[in-house]
Design a protein around this motif. Structure first.
Motif, PDB file in Angstrom:
ATOM      1  N   LEU A 672      31.732  40.564  40.403  1.00  0.00           N
ATOM      2  CA  LEU A 672      32.439  41.817  40.645  1.00  0.00           C
ATOM      3  C   LEU A 672      31.498  42.934  41.072  1.00  0.00           C
ATOM      4  CD1 LEU A 672      34.927  41.816  37.618  1.00  0.00           C
ATOM      5  CD2 LEU A 672      35.361  41.091  39.973  1.00  0.00           C
ATOM      6  N   GLN A 673      30.241  42.851  40.680  1.00  0.00           N
ATOM      7  CA  GLN A 673      29.281  43.876  41.069  1.00  0.00           C
ATOM      8  C   GLN A 673      28.893  43.720  42.532  1.00  0.00           C
ATOM      9  OE1 GLN A 673      26.152  43.613  37.791  1.00  0.00           O
ATOM     10  NE2 GLN A 673      26.361  45.818  38.031  1.00  0.00           N
ATOM     11  N   PRO A 674      28.519  44.804  43.180  1.00  0.00           N
ATOM     12  CA  PRO A 674      28.008  44.677  44.554  1.00  0.00           C
ATOM     13  C   PRO A 674      26.738  43.834  44.587  1.00  0.00           C
ATOM     14  CG  PRO A 674      28.560  46.960  44.033  1.00  0.00           C
ATOM     15  CD  PRO A 674      28.637  46.210  42.746  1.00  0.00           C
ATOM     16  N   HIS A 678      23.630  43.081  41.706  1.00  0.00           N
ATOM     17  CA  HIS A 678      23.460  41.809  40.988  1.00  0.00           C
ATOM     18  C   HIS A 678      23.392  40.672  42.004  1.00  0.00           C
ATOM     19  CE1 HIS A 678      24.082  38.510  38.151  1.00  0.00           C
ATOM     20  NE2 HIS A 678      23.881  39.378  37.175  1.00  0.00           N
ATOM     21  N   PRO A 679      22.481  39.718  41.790  1.00  0.00           N
ATOM     22  CA  PRO A 679      22.347  38.631  42.768  1.00  0.00           C
ATOM     23  C   PRO A 679      23.593  37.764  42.896  1.00  0.00           C
ATOM     24  CG  PRO A 679      20.977  38.241  40.825  1.00  0.00           C
ATOM     25  CD  PRO A 679      21.449  39.649  40.744  1.00  0.00           C
ATOM     26  N   HIS A 680      24.460  37.755  41.893  1.00  0.00           N
ATOM     27  CA  HIS A 680      25.698  36.986  41.989  1.00  0.00           C
ATOM     28  C   HIS A 680      26.824  37.763  42.657  1.00  0.00           C
ATOM     29  CE1 HIS A 680      24.828  33.813  38.618  1.00  0.00           C
ATOM     30  NE2 HIS A 680      23.818  33.971  39.436  1.00  0.00           N
ATOM     31  N   GLY A 681      26.611  39.035  42.917  1.00  0.00           N
ATOM     32  CA  GLY A 681      27.676  39.871  43.455  1.00  0.00           C
ATOM     33  C   GLY A 681      28.158  39.407  44.818  1.00  0.00           C
ATOM     34  N   LEU A 682      29.464  39.462  45.017  1.00  0.00           N
ATOM     35  CA  LEU A 682      30.023  39.186  46.341  1.00  0.00           C
ATOM     36  C   LEU A 682      29.725  40.361  47.266  1.00  0.00           C
ATOM     37  CD1 LEU A 682      33.580  37.929  45.278  1.00  0.00           C
ATOM     38  CD2 LEU A 682      31.649  36.507  46.004  1.00  0.00           C
ATOM     39  N   ASP A 683      29.535  40.065  48.555  1.00  0.00           N
ATOM     40  CA  ASP A 683      29.427  41.192  49.483  1.00  0.00           C
ATOM     41  C   ASP A 683      30.808  41.827  49.631  1.00  0.00           C
ATOM     42  OD1 ASP A 683      30.925  39.818  51.551  1.00  0.00           O
ATOM     43  OD2 ASP A 683      29.081  38.755  52.095  1.00  0.00           O
ATOM     44  N   THR A 706      37.193  48.841  30.448  1.00  0.00           N
ATOM     45  CA  THR A 706      36.197  49.696  31.111  1.00  0.00           C
ATOM     46  C   THR A 706      35.085  48.886  31.757  1.00  0.00           C
ATOM     47  OG1 THR A 706      35.126  49.962  28.954  1.00  0.00           O
ATOM     48  CG2 THR A 706      36.622  51.722  29.669  1.00  0.00           C
ATOM     49  N   LEU A 707      34.823  47.684  31.248  1.00  0.00           N
ATOM     50  CA  LEU A 707      33.738  46.896  31.831  1.00  0.00           C
ATOM     51  C   LEU A 707      34.069  46.498  33.262  1.00  0.00           C
ATOM     52  CD1 LEU A 707      31.047  45.490  31.695  1.00  0.00           C
ATOM     53  CD2 LEU A 707      32.138  43.567  30.498  1.00  0.00           C
ATOM     54  N   THR A 712      33.071  47.422  39.133  1.00  0.00           N
ATOM     55  CA  THR A 712      33.713  47.491  40.453  1.00  0.00           C
ATOM     56  C   THR A 712      33.861  48.909  41.002  1.00  0.00           C
ATOM     57  OG1 THR A 712      35.912  47.567  39.431  1.00  0.00           O
ATOM     58  CG2 THR A 712      35.049  45.394  39.983  1.00  0.00           C
ATOM     59  N   TYR A 713      33.304  49.903  40.320  1.00  0.00           N
ATOM     60  CA  TYR A 713      33.637  51.282  40.706  1.00  0.00           C
ATOM     61  C   TYR A 713      33.178  51.635  42.117  1.00  0.00           C
ATOM     62  CZ  TYR A 713      28.870  53.137  40.163  1.00  0.00           C
ATOM     63  OH  TYR A 713      27.536  53.416  40.324  1.00  0.00           O
TER      64      TYR A 713
END
Length: 799
Positions: A672-674, A678-683, A706-707, A712-713
């Protein structure tokens, strides 16, 4: 029948008058003085390392940081352990509980040469000594405590309480290793350390190594006396004997006397350790549990330092804890510091080039026998890959989604049984958990091995086994500490815990994550196996135990750690759990958190689909989704949120036949992170392909809502995310009522979707009435019957 605890030679039996010859005593005392000199120099000096000219204020660091009080005792122990290693060719490392004795461990590894081997710029010369001193507690330098940068350390000294647990974890399945574990008397007041004394009930001398605990009783913490120093010799002896140890006391402030007594005592305790091991390894079918020896070293705090500063006593008091002379606006303090440094007579110990003189240096072990160079203190050098079974052999057959039920952790238990079986011969894997292996449905491992146990047994006991490789004790601290020590010395493991109570080790996972982060920047630190958590008996299935057992906040805690370290997985079913667990056991250098339920639940993906899904971390479940652009995205992460989302989808299709739904399931929370975070983040493109650019997203989440918003904010379409999760509502109730209390239930999720689809605005009033009617029916039913509605209990996916 209770087993006797056999005593070794009485600890108060007379010692030989002179273990050390006069020449050996002279050389060892010189080595100790050298270590003390280097320790003081690190704390105070920025130049003039050998006092080749009169000391000036410019030679003294402006900011004085560090801890002197415990250091001379640690230095004394190091030189005596060196003698023991050389004389008996021991495989030994040291775990240092008084972690702020960092200057001592740095000094000793410098003297033995292992520090220079790791850091060639800190050569054994005047220039190297100058750099050694300057780097200590200096910007861009090294910390004041024992840290990953310290050769020979497996123990981050920034927080107290974990030394003894780490030491025992290190010697499990290491039959030739001895860990000398120095326990500070302040550290001994922590809960984690107090529990750790019981580790000797799990140590099998036939198969494991040995721990030599050394209680460093110097009397004071930073501002107060220590409890163990003020309870008297008799009570302290009774306490330590009650823990299953035979304490040997070395007490004094005369260096010559203490040297002789400590040397004789170390010889004695080593003989006792070797006797215990020889008995256990000699073929006796059931040897009696012995009291393991330990040492209590009682010497003055800040020994050999200033006795009086500004008219107040320092040596032997709490004032010696940190920096005994701190204010150099008084010129007399500079005079005192110079006299203190000169009292060690450094020019007798180091030659004109600054090299440690051979007559003293030759006391050190050589090669890997040096505690700073022992491979066990750099566990990645010894790490052997696990032999892992094909997890597909344990997969649940899923002919169509939602057609069969299975308990995810029970399925994983059969996989872990095979992991255990395949690695028994190499003694490379253990399972850790606080009395919950069977409760968490992992009991299949007992088909291969039992629970390690060396204390008394009774007829009603099950699965207790002196050779067991399942570690159970009702202390999350101890399980975590054992596992960390096991991993740090090159092995593999898994920690299974109730989700709500893993918070007990929040601070411990902080320290381990920091260790992993720092070691990534230290080239000589080799990667170790990941710290793997399986959190089960989780928040949504603790309805029977109530609010005290309901807390998913460990996810938030771990998500705060550095992106290169933290990994969080929420597999939706048993096959996803198998895939994730196999991945985590193969990984290196991470903190992996897996959350999975233990109750039988509907299974969604066949094993091949599960592998593909877990590999990408998130994906559209086509079998539950409509083609084309959706009206709403129903997203979910976690097994119960997935169940409620799927049920909500069926409700929506009943209420709005022409609705277009996309179901997105998230396994790897960090996608979910950019990608920049984070290396696992989706573009952003891939993220948009899942969650759309502008459609409402109703996200059912396992933890605190909130997490998801925090992760994803910065994402496109975040403003359309509506997250449901745990909001600190719970009690002893039914499983479905738990989700109702937190607005995570299928009726609420369906209403959320209708409220957020613009073209369905006209349906909102009726949808709300339907929702409240359903909730009222639910509440009345559980109040009368004590169980959930049949339409909830018997619900099954159909498309």
């Amino acid at each position: 029948m209770p087993e006797p605890i056999a005593s070794a030679l009485p600890a108060d039996a007379p010692l030989p008058p002179e273990t050390l010859s006069p020449e050996m005593l002279r050389r060892m005392h010189g080595y100790w003085r050298a270590a003390n000199y280097l320790s003081v120099g690190q704390i105070y000096l920025r130049s003039n390392p050998l006092l080749d000219r009169p000391l000036t204020l410019a030679d003294v660091k402006t900011r004085l940081l560090g801890h002197w009080g415990t250091t001379p005792g640690l230095n004394l122990l190091y030189v005596h352990l060196n003698r023991l290693i050389v004389q008996h060719d021991l495989n030994m490392i040291a775990v240092i509980g008084p972690g702020h004795g960092g200057p001592g461990l740095v000094a000793n590894t410098y003297l033995e040469g292992s520090y220079t081997e790791r850091y060639p710029a800190i050569e054994r010369s005047t220039g190297g000594m100058d750099r050694l001193f300057r780097q200590f507690s200096w910007p861009g330098g090294i910390p004041s405590h024992v840290a990953p940068e310290t050769p020979g350390s497996i123990h981050e000294g920034g927080e107290l309480g974990y030394a003894l647990a780490h030491a025992y974890g290190a010697v499990f399945d290491n039959p030739d290793l001895i860990v000398a574990c120095v326990v500070g008397d302040g550290e001994a007041e922590t809960g984690a350390l107090a529990t750790s004394w019981h580790s000797n009930k799990f140590l099998n001398p036939a198969r494991d190594g040995a721990v030599l605990p050394i209680l460093h009783l110097n009397g004071f913490k930073i501002a107060n006396p220590t409890v163990l120093a003020r309870i008297g010799r008799e009570e302290l002896t009774d306490l330590l004997r009650g823990y299953g140890h035979e304490p040997h006391f070395v007490v004094g402030d005369d260096p010559a006397v203490v040297h002789q007594a400590l040397a004789a005592t170390m010889d004695r305790v080593l003989t006792e350790i070797q006797a215990i091991q020889a008995e256990a390894r000699g073929g006796a079918s059931d040897p009696a549990r012995r009291r393991w020896p330990m040492i209590v070293l009682q010497t003055p705090k800040g020994w050999t330092g200033p006795k009086i500063v500004d008219g107040k006593p320092v040596e032997g008091t709490w004032r010696a804890h940190q920096v005994p002379i701190a204010d150099f606006t008084d010129p007399e303090h500079l005079v005192q510091l110079e006299a203190w440094l000169k009292s060690y007579d450094a020019h007798e110990l180091f030659d004109e080039t600054g090299k440690f003189r051979e007559e003293y240096a030759s006391l050190s072990p050589t090669g890997h026998r040096r505690m700073g160079a022992n491979p066990h203190a750099n566990g990645g050098e010894l790490l052997k890959p696990l032999v892992l079974p094909d997890f597909r052999d344990h997969a649940i057959a899923v002919p169509v989604p939602g057609a069969v039920k299975a308990a995810a952790t029970a399925t994983l238990g059969h996989y872990l049984r095979d992991v255990m079986a395949l690695n028994l011969a190499t003694a490379n894997f253990r399972l850790f958990g606080p009395d919950e292996t069977a409760s968490n449905r992992l009991q299949a491992v007992y088909e291969v091995t039992g629970k390690a146990w060396m204390a008394e047994t009774e007829a009603v006991d099950e699965h207790l086994d002196r050779d067991g490789r399942v570690m159970e004790v009702l202390s999350e601290h101890l399980c975590q500490g054992w596992l960390e020590g096991y991993l740090l010395t090159g092995r593999h493991g898994l920690f299974s815990c109730y989700e709500a109570f893993v918070h007990i080790v929040d601070s411990m996972v902080n320290q381990h994550a920091k260790w992993l982060k720092v070691t990534r920047g230290i080239p000589w630190r080799r990667p170790i196996a990941s710290l793997n958590y399986l959190l089960t008996s989780h928040v949504w299935r603790q309805d029977h135990n109530g609010l005290s057992h309901q807390d998913p906040g460990f996810l938030d805690h771990v998500a705060n750690k550095k992106a290169e370290i933290a990994r969080i997985y929420l597999p939706a079913d048993a096959n996803c759990l198998l895939s994730v667990a196999d991945h985590c056991l193969r990984s290196r250098g991470y903190v992996n958190v897996i959350v999975a339920g233990k109750q039988p639940e509907w299974q969604w993906l066949g094993v091949d689909d599960a592998v593909r899904h877990c590999t990408t971390g998130a994906g559209i479940w086509e079998f539950a989704s409509d083609a084309g652009e959706p009206d709403v995205v129903m997203a979910c992460a976690g097994d119960v949120p997935t169940l409620e989302t799927m049920a909500a989808v069926t409700l929506l299709r009943e209420q709005v036949p022409d609705i277009r739904i996309r179901v997105v399931n998230v396994v790897d929370l960090m996608v979910l992170q950019p990608q920049s975070e984070h290396p696992h983040g989706l573009d952003d493109r891939a993220f948009g392909a899942l969650f759309t650019a502008d459609k409402p997203v109703v996200f059912a989440f396992h933890g605190y809502p909130t997490l998801v918003h925090r992760l994803t904010y910065r994402r496109p379409n975040h403003d359309n995310f509506h997250v449901r999760g745990y909001k600190e509502e719970g009690t002893t109730t039914t499983p479905f009522d738990m989700v109702v209390l937190n607005d995570l239930d299928r009726y609420r999720l369906a209403l959320d979707a209708i409220e957020r689809i613009p073209r369905l605005a006209h349906m909102v009033p009726n949808a709300r009435a339907v929702y409240w009617t359903a909730i009222e029916r639910h509440k009345l039913y559980i109040a009368e019957h004590g169980e959930d509605l049949p339409e909830v209990r018997d619900w099954q996916w159909a498309r």
